[in-house]
Design a protein around this motif. Structure first.
Motif, PDB file in Angstrom:
ATOM      1  N   UNK A 147      55.696  32.385  70.903  1.00  0.00           N
ATOM      2  CA  UNK A 147      56.626  31.371  70.430  1.00  0.00           C
ATOM      3  C   UNK A 147      56.727  30.196  71.403  1.00  0.00           C
ATOM      4  N   UNK A 148      56.357  30.426  72.667  1.00  0.00           N
ATOM      5  CA  UNK A 148      56.477  29.354  73.666  1.00  0.00           C
ATOM      6  C   UNK A 148      55.546  28.180  73.336  1.00  0.00           C
ATOM      7  N   UNK A 149      54.217  28.404  73.167  1.00  0.00           N
ATOM      8  CA  UNK A 149      53.366  27.268  72.776  1.00  0.00           C
ATOM      9  C   UNK A 149      53.735  26.719  71.402  1.00  0.00           C
ATOM     10  N   UNK A 150      54.189  27.611  70.490  1.00  0.00           N
ATOM     11  CA  UNK A 150      54.594  27.138  69.172  1.00  0.00           C
ATOM     12  C   UNK A 150      55.766  26.172  69.289  1.00  0.00           C
ATOM     13  N   UNK A 154      56.704  26.645  51.398  1.00  0.00           N
ATOM     14  CA  UNK A 154      56.544  28.087  51.182  1.00  0.00           C
ATOM     15  C   UNK A 154      55.230  28.390  50.480  1.00  0.00           C
ATOM     16  N   UNK A 155      54.853  27.563  49.527  1.00  0.00           N
ATOM     17  CA  UNK A 155      53.582  27.739  48.824  1.00  0.00           C
ATOM     18  C   UNK A 155      52.404  27.578  49.786  1.00  0.00           C
ATOM     19  N   UNK A 156      52.477  26.559  50.636  1.00  0.00           N
ATOM     20  CA  UNK A 156      51.397  26.318  51.598  1.00  0.00           C
ATOM     21  C   UNK A 156      51.339  27.434  52.632  1.00  0.00           C
ATOM     22  N   UNK A 157      52.498  27.873  53.124  1.00  0.00           N
ATOM     23  CA  UNK A 157      52.535  28.987  54.080  1.00  0.00           C
ATOM     24  C   UNK A 157      51.842  30.215  53.487  1.00  0.00           C
ATOM     25  N   UNK A 158      52.134  30.483  52.215  1.00  0.00           N
ATOM     26  CA  UNK A 158      51.597  31.677  51.553  1.00  0.00           C
ATOM     27  C   UNK A 158      50.079  31.601  51.415  1.00  0.00           C
ATOM     28  N   UNK A 159      49.564  30.431  51.036  1.00  0.00           N
ATOM     29  CA  UNK A 159      48.117  30.258  50.884  1.00  0.00           C
ATOM     30  C   UNK A 159      47.417  30.393  52.243  1.00  0.00           C
ATOM     31  N   UNK A 160      47.988  29.751  53.269  1.00  0.00           N
ATOM     32  CA  UNK A 160      47.392  29.816  54.609  1.00  0.00           C
ATOM     33  C   UNK A 160      47.379  31.255  55.115  1.00  0.00           C
ATOM     34  N   UNK A 161      48.488  31.967  54.913  1.00  0.00           N
ATOM     35  CA  UNK A 161      48.551  33.361  55.360  1.00  0.00           C
ATOM     36  C   UNK A 161      47.531  34.224  54.620  1.00  0.00           C
ATOM     37  N   UNK A 162      47.413  34.012  53.307  1.00  0.00           N
ATOM     38  CA  UNK A 162      46.466  34.815  52.514  1.00  0.00           C
ATOM     39  C   UNK A 162      45.037  34.642  53.025  1.00  0.00           C
ATOM     40  N   UNK A 208      50.198  37.847  63.557  1.00  0.00           N
ATOM     41  CA  UNK A 208      51.075  36.757  63.968  1.00  0.00           C
ATOM     42  C   UNK A 208      50.530  35.370  63.630  1.00  0.00           C
ATOM     43  N   UNK A 209      49.289  35.094  63.997  1.00  0.00           N
ATOM     44  CA  UNK A 209      48.732  33.755  63.765  1.00  0.00           C
ATOM     45  C   UNK A 209      48.723  33.345  62.288  1.00  0.00           C
ATOM     46  N   UNK A 210      48.359  34.232  61.346  1.00  0.00           N
ATOM     47  CA  UNK A 210      48.392  33.807  59.939  1.00  0.00           C
ATOM     48  C   UNK A 210      49.775  33.358  59.465  1.00  0.00           C
ATOM     49  N   UNK A 211      50.827  33.941  60.042  1.00  0.00           N
ATOM     50  CA  UNK A 211      52.188  33.577  59.648  1.00  0.00           C
ATOM     51  C   UNK A 211      52.653  32.309  60.366  1.00  0.00           C
ATOM     52  N   UNK A 212      52.231  32.136  61.626  1.00  0.00           N
ATOM     53  CA  UNK A 212      52.670  30.987  62.418  1.00  0.00           C
ATOM     54  C   UNK A 212      51.934  29.700  62.056  1.00  0.00           C
ATOM     55  N   UNK A 213      50.711  29.815  61.564  1.00  0.00           N
ATOM     56  CA  UNK A 213      49.863  28.631  61.380  1.00  0.00           C
ATOM     57  C   UNK A 213      50.413  27.648  60.357  1.00  0.00           C
ATOM     58  N   UNK A 214      50.909  28.141  59.225  1.00  0.00           N
ATOM     59  CA  UNK A 214      51.435  27.261  58.184  1.00  0.00           C
ATOM     60  C   UNK A 214      52.531  26.337  58.688  1.00  0.00           C
TER      61      UNK A 214
END
Length: 334
Positions: A148-151, A176-184, A231-237
């Motif tokens: 979370x620090x670099x984030x 939320x839609x973009x977060x979901x697609x990026x995570x998928x 973690x990264x798939x959820x943080x990236x969006x």
């Protein structure tokens, strides 16, 4: 008479047409899932927002956010820590705390009667459970928190994350839609990567110690897998979108509760179906994604689609367990 290469050309055309059909079906399914989910979610939250706004005679959420922001004296790191770490952790452990009571005691039967893999974790092996809990806490404290620090500095550079004005609900739905697609996308391919024989033995095998998973096992993983696949798939969006901390907090909490549901081992009424990911733990080489769209495209749900679990893969709208209404076919020797 056929011209040379005519059969090859026909075969190639047939394959291309088949792939085109598959792609179109996947896109159609994806559009249906997103549009239905967003429509229901929008109707629900808009109704709640209207109720709050009219009963309290003011913008409830905006007022609540400003009160919290002023109480924290605009301390951005503290606000970020509470929103991105504390609130999601409370959502995760609050939800899983209820499930753990059922896993350990076998009660209340209102939960345990909806068990997917009958006879498994009944009750759960407490020694194995404590090992999982220690690993999960270690992943949260020593991996998720430092990430979370670099984030924080990335989000701070956007200039929107700690704004005193909340994003509109409509914009949150877009995010939320973009977060979901990026995570998928990120989860599917990193998940398949750690299933490669070279990596599986040393990294992903730990997570698959649980062939019949429980909720807390959702982030029971090797540290490398927890970074790359959890973690990264959820943080990236949110980092791509430069999202507000309130949006980040809601998304992180939703992601943790959703993955807990997909691992919980119970197909409970009115909650998303966990059959898809439960089948992955049972068979290892099926159902790698979250939504299932990429699995459909890549054919990694082919076996799943031929099972009773696929028939049960829907939201249970009644109280009769789907294991009773759609039972497994009896074995030949029975």
């Amino acid at each position: 008479p056929k011209m040379p290469g005519q059969d090859t050309a026909a075969c190639a055309y047939s394959c291309c047409f088949s792939q085109g059909e598959k792609l179109w079906d996947a896109l159609r399914i994806s559009a249906y899932v997103f549009s239905t989910g967003l429509l229901m979610f929008t109707a629900l939250v808009n109704s709640v927002s209207w109720f709050m706004q009219n009963i309290t005679l003011g913008n409830f959420w905006q007022t609540a956010w400003l009160e919290f922001y002023n109480h924290m004296e605009g301390d951005e790191w503290t606000i970020f820590l509470i929103g991105a770490a504390v609130v999601p952790a409370l959502a995760f452990w609050g939800f899983n705390g209820i499930l753990l009571v059922a896993d350990i005691t076998g009660k209340p039967t209102f939960i345990t009667r909806y068990r997917i893999q009958l006879g498994k974790n009944d009750p759960v092996d407490t020694k194995k459970l404590w090992k999982a809990i220690y690993t999960v806490l270690g992943n949260q404290v020593f991996i998720s928190f430092p990430m979370l620090v670099p984030m924080f500095y990335i989000m701070k550079s956007w200039g929107n994350t700690f704004s005193e004005e909340l994003p509109t609900f409509q914009w949150f739905l877009v995010e939320l839609s973009i977060f979901t697609v990026v995570e998928e996308i990120l989860f599917y391919y990193t998940h398949r990567l750690v299933h490669h024989p070279v990596l599986y033995k040393y990294i992903h095998k730990k997570h698959h110690e649980w062939t019949a998973p429980i909720g807390v096992v959702s982030i029971y993983a090797h540290p490398i897998e927890h970074i790359v696949s959890n973690t990264l798939p959820v943080m990236t969006g949110p980092m791509i979108m430069g999202s507000h901390i309130v949006s980040i907090s809601a998304w992180f909490s939703l992601a943790l509760v959703t993955t807990s549901i997909s691992h919980c081992g119970y197909h409970l009424p009115f909650l998303p179906s966990p059959e898809f990911h439960d089948f992955h733990h049972l068979k290892f080489n099926q159902c790698y994604g979250v939504l299932g769209v990429l699995d459909f495209l890549h054919g990694t749900d082919r076996v799943f689609r031929q099972t009773k679990a696929f028939e049960r893969h829907k939201v249970l709208l009644g109280l009769t367990p789907l294991s009773e209404s759609i039972p497994e076919a009896p074995k030949k020797d029975e």
